[in-house]
Design a protein around this motif. Sequence first.
Motif, PDB file in Angstrom:
ATOM      1  N   ARG A  46       2.599 -12.553 -18.447  1.00  0.00           N
ATOM      2  CA  ARG A  46       3.574 -11.504 -18.175  1.00  0.00           C
ATOM      3  C   ARG A  46       3.266 -10.775 -16.867  1.00  0.00           C
ATOM      4  NH1 ARG A  46       2.650  -6.120 -19.142  1.00  0.00           N
ATOM      5  NH2 ARG A  46       0.567  -5.596 -19.859  1.00  0.00           N
ATOM      6  N   LYS A  47       4.254 -10.061 -16.331  1.00  0.00           N
ATOM      7  CA  LYS A  47       4.045  -9.224 -15.146  1.00  0.00           C
ATOM      8  C   LYS A  47       3.204  -8.019 -15.557  1.00  0.00           C
ATOM      9  CE  LYS A  47       7.515  -8.108 -12.472  1.00  0.00           C
ATOM     10  NZ  LYS A  47       8.853  -7.759 -11.953  1.00  0.00           N
ATOM     11  N   ARG A  48       2.210  -7.696 -14.746  1.00  0.00           N
ATOM     12  CA  ARG A  48       1.362  -6.545 -15.036  1.00  0.00           C
ATOM     13  C   ARG A  48       1.420  -5.569 -13.869  1.00  0.00           C
ATOM     14  NH1 ARG A  48      -0.764 -11.279 -16.896  1.00  0.00           N
ATOM     15  NH2 ARG A  48      -1.233 -11.249 -19.113  1.00  0.00           N
ATOM     16  N   LYS A  49       1.628  -4.309 -14.175  1.00  0.00           N
ATOM     17  CA  LYS A  49       1.774  -3.299 -13.132  1.00  0.00           C
ATOM     18  C   LYS A  49       0.423  -2.990 -12.499  1.00  0.00           C
ATOM     19  CE  LYS A  49       3.793   1.191 -12.300  1.00  0.00           C
ATOM     20  NZ  LYS A  49       4.486   2.332 -12.892  1.00  0.00           N
ATOM     21  N   LEU A  50       0.411  -2.903 -11.171  1.00  0.00           N
ATOM     22  CA  LEU A  50      -0.793  -2.523 -10.437  1.00  0.00           C
ATOM     23  C   LEU A  50      -0.735  -1.031 -10.147  1.00  0.00           C
ATOM     24  CD1 LEU A  50      -1.145  -5.425  -7.866  1.00  0.00           C
ATOM     25  CD2 LEU A  50      -2.437  -5.061  -9.946  1.00  0.00           C
ATOM     26  N   LEU A  51      -1.879  -0.382 -10.282  1.00  0.00           N
ATOM     27  CA  LEU A  51      -1.971   1.055 -10.058  1.00  0.00           C
ATOM     28  C   LEU A  51      -2.555   1.293  -8.673  1.00  0.00           C
ATOM     29  CD1 LEU A  51      -3.398   1.922 -13.571  1.00  0.00           C
ATOM     30  CD2 LEU A  51      -1.015   1.885 -12.860  1.00  0.00           C
ATOM     31  N   LEU A  52      -1.683   1.639  -7.736  1.00  0.00           N
ATOM     32  CA  LEU A  52      -2.065   1.870  -6.344  1.00  0.00           C
ATOM     33  C   LEU A  52      -1.429   3.158  -5.848  1.00  0.00           C
ATOM     34  CD1 LEU A  52      -1.344  -1.730  -5.061  1.00  0.00           C
ATOM     35  CD2 LEU A  52      -3.567  -0.649  -4.922  1.00  0.00           C
ATOM     36  N   HIS A  53      -1.962   3.695  -4.758  1.00  0.00           N
ATOM     37  CA  HIS A  53      -1.347   4.848  -4.111  1.00  0.00           C
ATOM     38  C   HIS A  53      -0.092   4.397  -3.381  1.00  0.00           C
ATOM     39  CE1 HIS A  53      -4.586   7.703  -4.869  1.00  0.00           C
ATOM     40  NE2 HIS A  53      -5.437   6.734  -4.589  1.00  0.00           N
ATOM     41  N   ARG A  54       0.845   5.309  -3.206  1.00  0.00           N
ATOM     42  CA  ARG A  54       2.109   5.003  -2.547  1.00  0.00           C
ATOM     43  C   ARG A  54       1.888   4.446  -1.146  1.00  0.00           C
ATOM     44  NH1 ARG A  54       7.260   6.943  -3.058  1.00  0.00           N
ATOM     45  NH2 ARG A  54       6.877   6.455  -5.228  1.00  0.00           N
ATOM     46  N   ALA A  55       0.954   5.031  -0.399  1.00  0.00           N
ATOM     47  CA  ALA A  55       0.691   4.561   0.969  1.00  0.00           C
ATOM     48  C   ALA A  55       0.201   3.112   0.959  1.00  0.00           C
ATOM     49  CB  ALA A  55      -0.330   5.459   1.649  1.00  0.00           C
ATOM     50  N   GLU A  56      -0.620   2.759  -0.021  1.00  0.00           N
ATOM     51  CA  GLU A  56      -1.114   1.383  -0.127  1.00  0.00           C
ATOM     52  C   GLU A  56       0.030   0.419  -0.459  1.00  0.00           C
ATOM     53  OE1 GLU A  56      -5.710   2.020  -1.626  1.00  0.00           O
ATOM     54  OE2 GLU A  56      -4.094   2.101  -3.113  1.00  0.00           O
ATOM     55  N   ILE A  57       0.911   0.829  -1.358  1.00  0.00           N
ATOM     56  CA  ILE A  57       2.052  -0.015  -1.716  1.00  0.00           C
ATOM     57  C   ILE A  57       2.955  -0.218  -0.508  1.00  0.00           C
ATOM     58  CG2 ILE A  57       4.139  -0.156  -3.132  1.00  0.00           C
ATOM     59  CD1 ILE A  57       2.557   1.291  -5.341  1.00  0.00           C
ATOM     60  N   ASP A  58       3.190   0.851   0.260  1.00  0.00           N
ATOM     61  CA  ASP A  58       4.014   0.731   1.466  1.00  0.00           C
ATOM     62  C   ASP A  58       3.379  -0.212   2.479  1.00  0.00           C
ATOM     63  OD1 ASP A  58       5.804   2.490   0.337  1.00  0.00           O
ATOM     64  OD2 ASP A  58       5.050   4.242   1.435  1.00  0.00           O
ATOM     65  N   LYS A  59       2.066  -0.132   2.629  1.00  0.00           N
ATOM     66  CA  LYS A  59       1.356  -1.003   3.568  1.00  0.00           C
ATOM     67  C   LYS A  59       1.442  -2.466   3.121  1.00  0.00           C
ATOM     68  CE  LYS A  59      -2.380   0.840   5.486  1.00  0.00           C
ATOM     69  NZ  LYS A  59      -3.797   1.209   5.681  1.00  0.00           N
ATOM     70  N   LEU A  60       1.307  -2.699   1.806  1.00  0.00           N
ATOM     71  CA  LEU A  60       1.427  -4.057   1.264  1.00  0.00           C
ATOM     72  C   LEU A  60       2.838  -4.602   1.468  1.00  0.00           C
ATOM     73  CD1 LEU A  60      -0.545  -3.713  -2.082  1.00  0.00           C
ATOM     74  CD2 LEU A  60      -1.215  -5.045  -0.103  1.00  0.00           C
ATOM     75  N   ALA A  61       3.841  -3.770   1.217  1.00  0.00           N
ATOM     76  CA  ALA A  61       5.228  -4.199   1.389  1.00  0.00           C
ATOM     77  C   ALA A  61       5.500  -4.551   2.847  1.00  0.00           C
ATOM     78  CB  ALA A  61       6.178  -3.108   0.911  1.00  0.00           C
ATOM     79  N   GLN A  62       4.976  -3.770   3.758  1.00  0.00           N
ATOM     80  CA  GLN A  62       5.161  -4.032   5.190  1.00  0.00           C
ATOM     81  C   GLN A  62       4.512  -5.351   5.592  1.00  0.00           C
ATOM     82  OE1 GLN A  62       6.960  -2.423   7.411  1.00  0.00           O
ATOM     83  NE2 GLN A  62       6.369  -3.853   9.014  1.00  0.00           N
ATOM     84  N   SER A  63       3.320  -5.631   5.076  1.00  0.00           N
ATOM     85  CA  SER A  63       2.618  -6.850   5.476  1.00  0.00           C
ATOM     86  C   SER A  63       3.294  -8.103   4.912  1.00  0.00           C
ATOM     87  CB  SER A  63       1.157  -6.806   5.041  1.00  0.00           C
ATOM     88  OG  SER A  63       1.058  -6.885   3.651  1.00  0.00           O
ATOM     89  N   THR A  64       3.940  -8.007   3.751  1.00  0.00           N
ATOM     90  CA  THR A  64       4.592  -9.190   3.185  1.00  0.00           C
ATOM     91  C   THR A  64       5.907  -9.503   3.884  1.00  0.00           C
ATOM     92  OG1 THR A  64       5.629  -7.861   1.457  1.00  0.00           O
ATOM     93  CG2 THR A  64       3.573  -8.981   0.903  1.00  0.00           C
ATOM     94  N   ARG A  65       6.453  -8.570   4.627  1.00  0.00           N
ATOM     95  CA  ARG A  65       7.681  -8.835   5.375  1.00  0.00           C
ATOM     96  C   ARG A  65       7.425  -9.768   6.556  1.00  0.00           C
ATOM     97  NH1 ARG A  65       8.562  -2.974   5.174  1.00  0.00           N
ATOM     98  NH2 ARG A  65       9.474  -2.606   3.139  1.00  0.00           N
ATOM     99  N   GLU A  66       6.176  -9.812   7.036  1.00  0.00           N
ATOM    100  CA  GLU A  66       5.834 -10.691   8.152  1.00  0.00           C
ATOM    101  C   GLU A  66       5.806 -12.136   7.661  1.00  0.00           C
ATOM    102  OE1 GLU A  66       2.186  -9.390   9.944  1.00  0.00           O
ATOM    103  OE2 GLU A  66       2.771  -7.296   9.764  1.00  0.00           O
ATOM    104  N   LYS A  67       6.217 -13.037   8.531  1.00  0.00           N
ATOM    105  CA  LYS A  67       6.297 -14.453   8.153  1.00  0.00           C
ATOM    106  C   LYS A  67       4.902 -15.017   7.891  1.00  0.00           C
ATOM    107  CE  LYS A  67       8.202 -18.809   9.439  1.00  0.00           C
ATOM    108  NZ  LYS A  67       7.987 -19.828  10.392  1.00  0.00           N
ATOM    109  N   GLY A  68       4.764 -15.761   6.796  1.00  0.00           N
ATOM    110  CA  GLY A  68       3.509 -16.432   6.473  1.00  0.00           C
ATOM    111  C   GLY A  68       2.496 -15.567   5.761  1.00  0.00           C
ATOM    112  N   HIS A  69       2.827 -14.323   5.446  1.00  0.00           N
ATOM    113  CA  HIS A  69       1.901 -13.424   4.765  1.00  0.00           C
ATOM    114  C   HIS A  69       2.241 -13.317   3.285  1.00  0.00           C
ATOM    115  CE1 HIS A  69       0.822 -12.285   8.822  1.00  0.00           C
ATOM    116  NE2 HIS A  69      -0.182 -11.577   8.334  1.00  0.00           N
ATOM    117  N   THR A  70       1.210 -13.161   2.478  1.00  0.00           N
ATOM    118  CA  THR A  70       1.373 -12.986   1.036  1.00  0.00           C
ATOM    119  C   THR A  70       0.254 -12.096   0.520  1.00  0.00           C
ATOM    120  OG1 THR A  70       1.664 -14.152  -1.050  1.00  0.00           O
ATOM    121  CG2 THR A  70       0.020 -15.036   0.437  1.00  0.00           C
ATOM    122  N   ILE A  71       0.343 -11.730  -0.735  1.00  0.00           N
ATOM    123  CA  ILE A  71      -0.699 -10.921  -1.368  1.00  0.00           C
ATOM    124  C   ILE A  71      -1.247 -11.723  -2.538  1.00  0.00           C
ATOM    125  CG2 ILE A  71      -1.286  -8.699  -2.383  1.00  0.00           C
ATOM    126  CD1 ILE A  71       1.407  -7.671  -1.248  1.00  0.00           C
TER     127      ILE A  71
END
Length: 160
Positions: free
Chosen positions: A85-110
């Motif tokens: 199942r999907k499990r929620k990760l507990l992160l700060h908002r700034a960290e989530i924003d940084k992760l979202a920004q990095s996945t928008r770049e081509k070839g990047h994943t988490i």
Amino acid sequence: MPAGVDPRTVKNVVARNKKARHDYHIDDTYEAGLSLTGTEVKSLRAGRASLVDGWVSVDGNEAWLEGVHIPEYTEGTWTNHAVRRKRKLLLHRAEIDKLAQSTREKGHTIVPLELYFVGGRAKVEIATARGKQEWDKRETLRRQQDEREAQREMSLRRRA
């Protein structure tokens, strides 16, 4: 446990994703808490999990760990959890924003690297990563083999 070691800082590793370090160039790493059910925690404490097929998705303002296999708790009843199942990760908002920004770049994943307990709480180490080409993987293996051979030669010379 050795004397003078704080039990809240000891890291009890449950699962490692060795394949991720082989398949990806790791850029940044983050430590995230996990929102789990009771049977998932009991199954993890038994030391059973697999991160190989896992990935992290960012949906709106939340980060989710997907594809991670935590097997059913053997002593569980109807309250057992779904295995993947999907499990929620507990992160700060700034960290989530940084992760979202990095996945928008081509070839990047988490990808998840490690699943462990610290101070009784389940944590997962995740990383933003870029996929390696086939020749990158061969080069990495060649470099590791050369380092191993150099260490072996030095230890033989020290003995002689």
